[in-house]
Design an enzyme around this catalytic site. Structure first.
Site, PDB file in Angstrom:
ATOM      1  N   LYS A 204       0.832  -1.204   0.000  1.00 45.00           N
ATOM      2  CA  LYS A 204       0.000   0.000   0.000  1.00 45.00           C
ATOM      3  C   LYS A 204       0.866   1.252   0.000  1.00 45.00           C
ATOM      4  CE  LYS A 204      -3.719   0.149   2.609  1.00 45.00           C
ATOM      5  NZ  LYS A 204      -4.634   0.299   3.783  1.00 45.00           N
ATOM      6  N   GLU A 210      10.449  -5.156   3.772  1.00 43.75           N
ATOM      7  CA  GLU A 210      10.690  -6.448   3.132  1.00 43.75           C
ATOM      8  C   GLU A 210      10.318  -6.418   1.656  1.00 43.75           C
ATOM      9  OE1 GLU A 210       9.669  -7.163   7.488  1.00 43.75           O
ATOM     10  OE2 GLU A 210       8.919  -5.906   5.853  1.00 43.75           O
ATOM     11  N   GLY A 265      -4.861  -4.298   5.543  1.00 38.89           N
ATOM     12  CA  GLY A 265      -4.050  -5.268   4.822  1.00 38.89           C
ATOM     13  C   GLY A 265      -4.519  -6.698   4.977  1.00 38.89           C
ATOM     14  N   ARG A 266      -4.926  -7.077   6.187  1.00 41.63           N
ATOM     15  CA  ARG A 266      -5.324  -8.469   6.409  1.00 41.63           C
ATOM     16  C   ARG A 266      -6.708  -8.773   5.846  1.00 41.63           C
ATOM     17  NH1 ARG A 266      -4.730  -5.476  10.838  1.00 41.63           N
ATOM     18  NH2 ARG A 266      -6.379  -5.216  12.397  1.00 41.63           N
ATOM     19  N   GLU A 351      -3.586 -10.019  14.809  1.00 39.42           N
ATOM     20  CA  GLU A 351      -3.388  -8.584  14.608  1.00 39.42           C
ATOM     21  C   GLU A 351      -4.633  -7.807  14.991  1.00 39.42           C
ATOM     22  OE1 GLU A 351      -0.001  -7.536  11.254  1.00 39.42           O
ATOM     23  OE2 GLU A 351      -2.109  -7.241  10.768  1.00 39.42           O
ATOM     24  N   HIS A 382       0.112 -36.320  14.141  1.00 35.56           N
ATOM     25  CA  HIS A 382       1.409 -36.946  14.393  1.00 35.56           C
ATOM     26  C   HIS A 382       2.446 -35.930  14.876  1.00 35.56           C
ATOM     27  CE1 HIS A 382       0.150 -40.798  12.594  1.00 35.56           C
ATOM     28  NE2 HIS A 382      -0.634 -40.024  11.881  1.00 35.56           N
ATOM     29  N   LYS A 510       9.208  -2.020  13.620  1.00 40.97           N
ATOM     30  CA  LYS A 510       9.699  -1.423  12.381  1.00 40.97           C
ATOM     31  C   LYS A 510      10.647  -0.263  12.675  1.00 40.97           C
ATOM     32  CE  LYS A 510       5.622  -2.428   9.515  1.00 40.97           C
ATOM     33  NZ  LYS A 510       4.530  -1.814   8.718  1.00 40.97           N
TER      34      LYS A 510
END
Length: 540
Positions: A204, A210, A265-266, A351, A382, A510
């Site tokens: 955005k 990253e 964002g999510r 979040e 397992h 950040k």
């Protein structure tokens, strides 16, 4: 609702729920034994989904107390505010209109018109790439897509593309890169021909650390392969609200897809962040995903709370978090193609609900969000199911089952479903000490040996779970499931009195990361803690 009135409603409701919890003996075995219709009574359907929530510690009066609390906090008005575009994200003074991203029919609002325009841009771009008319610097058609993003710009589309593998186009391969660890990018690019590879830079702000670092490295990779600066636009498109930064990077203005402040964002896979889905599976498939989510939106907005899937799931979660000290919830999709679902849900839930203050900024005096975790069945059986069955913590579970086989191996699918059902049954039933002793003696152990070993084989049982059944794993039903959990999380925020649409806690890391990077090879501030200073010396 004001902070004071909410606090009063919540205090009274929790006091009632806790007294109710302490008053009764909560045996799931006994609940089922005394009511042959329990599974039918505690189940609901909507938008292609069937929810069995009967394996929870619920009585009719328990559910009524929870529903009364929902009414006391004006939950209906809060749902209306979500859909009407009110500024329910109060710390950022904006609406949370992700549901507008999946509207159906003709656009009726300014937001819907913006979404319709973006959809048309996505459709045209997908058709260009899939037809082979979009070509790289050497004239080769694009056959490889690499999505560069992180968090919501990665988890959602990555999960959906994997889940909808049967719908993927055979001549287009889609890859995802998120981690700032260069191995993620370089391992992905290994073997890909630069001349037929196109990158989607999804950010955005177009400044996410990253994403920007990976995009810069990808840019250099394309240049090193022989692409000229003026041909870069043939290999990069962006999903961003920062048009200037994207253009400075070398992306043509017409190849920048919009993002809006009113979509977190999510919650963004329904926007142009979902472009990899349209490219991998076709735009029509992407629209079916939107249709399924819209069907759940309509159910959520109109169904009575007692039949409302997101509301029921949120109320049950609230019950266990506040009255049973359940600090985590495990999510178990019994479908290999939903392997990324728990990771997507982690971000959505943790979040959103990982807050320490209410909407007015007052410190919470009660637990907020839970740890969300899990993996695909039957692999989890397992690895960590031992903890679910015999550990000391009560961990509610959500099982997700798909009725129709997802492969031609139908016998294996039957075994998969048998594993799913039996695991929830084992959590409910358990195995008593007496049952363990009898079982061992029947196996040939002596009386003394059976008594010594039996305590190790006791499984407490009486542990809760939901089972969500999908008729089939297709785009429509997947969209419905994702919207179900989005709305569940929103209701969780309403029940807790917190804003589920901001995430200020992410910002501190950040900021400090930039400061630490700046200190590499130089002086570290005296006021920094000794561990940070020591680690810089050890690592650099």
């Amino acid at each position: 609702m004001t902070s004071e009135s909410f606090a009063g409603s919540r205090t009274a409701a929790i006091a009632q729920l806790k007294a109710h919890h302490q008053k009764h003996k909560w045996s799931l075995r006994e609940m089922f034994a005394s009511d042959s219709q329990r599974a039918q009574k505690y189940s609901a359907t909507a938008a292609g989904l069937y929810l069995d929530y009967s394996k929870n510690h619920l009585r009719d009066d328990t559910l009524q107390l929870l529903l009364d609390y929902a009414e006391q906090i004006d939950l209906g008005e809060q749902i209306n505010a979500l859909f009407s575009g009110a500024a329910i994200n109060n710390t950022e003074h904006r609406p949370a209109l992700h549901s507008a991203l999946r509207f159906q029919g003709k656009p009726q609002t300014e937001h819907e018109q913006a979404v319709a325009d973006c959809r048309q841009q996505m459709r045209q771009f997908a058709e260009q790439v899939q037809s082979g008319s979009w070509r790289g610097f050497s004239g080769e058609p694009i056959r490889h897509i690499v999505n560069i993003g992180i968090g919501g710009s990665d988890l959602g589309p990555r999960m959906v593309v994997e889940a909808l593998r049967p719908w993927q186009k055979s001549d287009i391969s889609v890859h995802f890169v998120a981690n700032i660890d260069g191995a993620d990018l370089m391992d992905t690019l290994a073997g890909l021909p630069a001349e037929s590879t196109l990158f989607i830079v999804a950010s955005k702000s177009f400044s996410t650390l990253e994403t920007r670092q990976n995009a810069l490295s990808a840019r250099q990779w394309v240049l090193d392969a022989g692409c000229s600066e003026d041909q870069l636009a043939q290999h990069f498109v962006a999903v961003s609200s920062n048009i200037v930064a994207a253009q400075d990077f070398g992306i043509a203005a017409e190849n920048i897809f919009p993002m809006w402040s009113w979509v977190g964002g999510r919650y963004s896979l329904w926007s142009a962040i979902g472009l990899p889905i349209a490219l991998a599976c076709g735009y029509e498939t992407y629209e079916q995903l939107l249709s399924g989510a819209h069907a759940m939106d309509e159910h959520f907005a109109s169904a009575p709370f007692a039949e409302n899937l997101p509301v029921l799931l949120a109320l049950i979660h609230f019950w266990y978090r506040q009255c049973w000290n359940a600090s985590s919830q495990v999510v178990l999709p019994y479908a290999q193609r939903l392997a990324k679902f728990p990771a997507w849900l982690q971000q959505l839930d943790m979040e959103s609900l990982g807050k320490g203050v209410n909407r007015e900024g007052h410190h919470l005096q009660y637990p907020s969000g839970s740890v969300i975790w899990g993996t695909e069945g039957s692999n989890g059986q397992h690895s960590f199911h031992q903890l679910l069955h015999q550990g000391t913590d009560l961990i509610p579970a959500d099982f997700i089952a798909v009725k129709e086989p997802t492969s031609a191996l139908t016998e294996q699918h039957q075994w998969l479903l048998a594993c799913c059902i039996s695991q929830s049954q084992a959590l409910l039933r358990g195995k008593s000490l007496q049952e363990a002793r009898q079982e061992l003696e029947q196996q040939g152990y002596t009386h003394r040996e059976a008594h010594a070993l039996a305590p190790h084989k006791v499984v407490p049982g009486n542990r809760p779970s939901n089972t969500l059944v999908m008729q089939r794993l297709d785009p429509f039903t997947l969209g419905s499931v994702l919207a179900l959990y989005e709305h569940k999380v929103f209701i969780g925020g309403c029940l807790l009195g917190i804003n589920p649409f901001d995430q200020w806690g992410v910002e501190l890391g950040k900021l400090l990361g930039a400061q630490v990077h700046a200190a590499i090879g130089g002086e570290t501030p005296e006021e920094w803690d000794g561990s940070t200073r020591n680690l810089l010396e050890k690592l650099f």
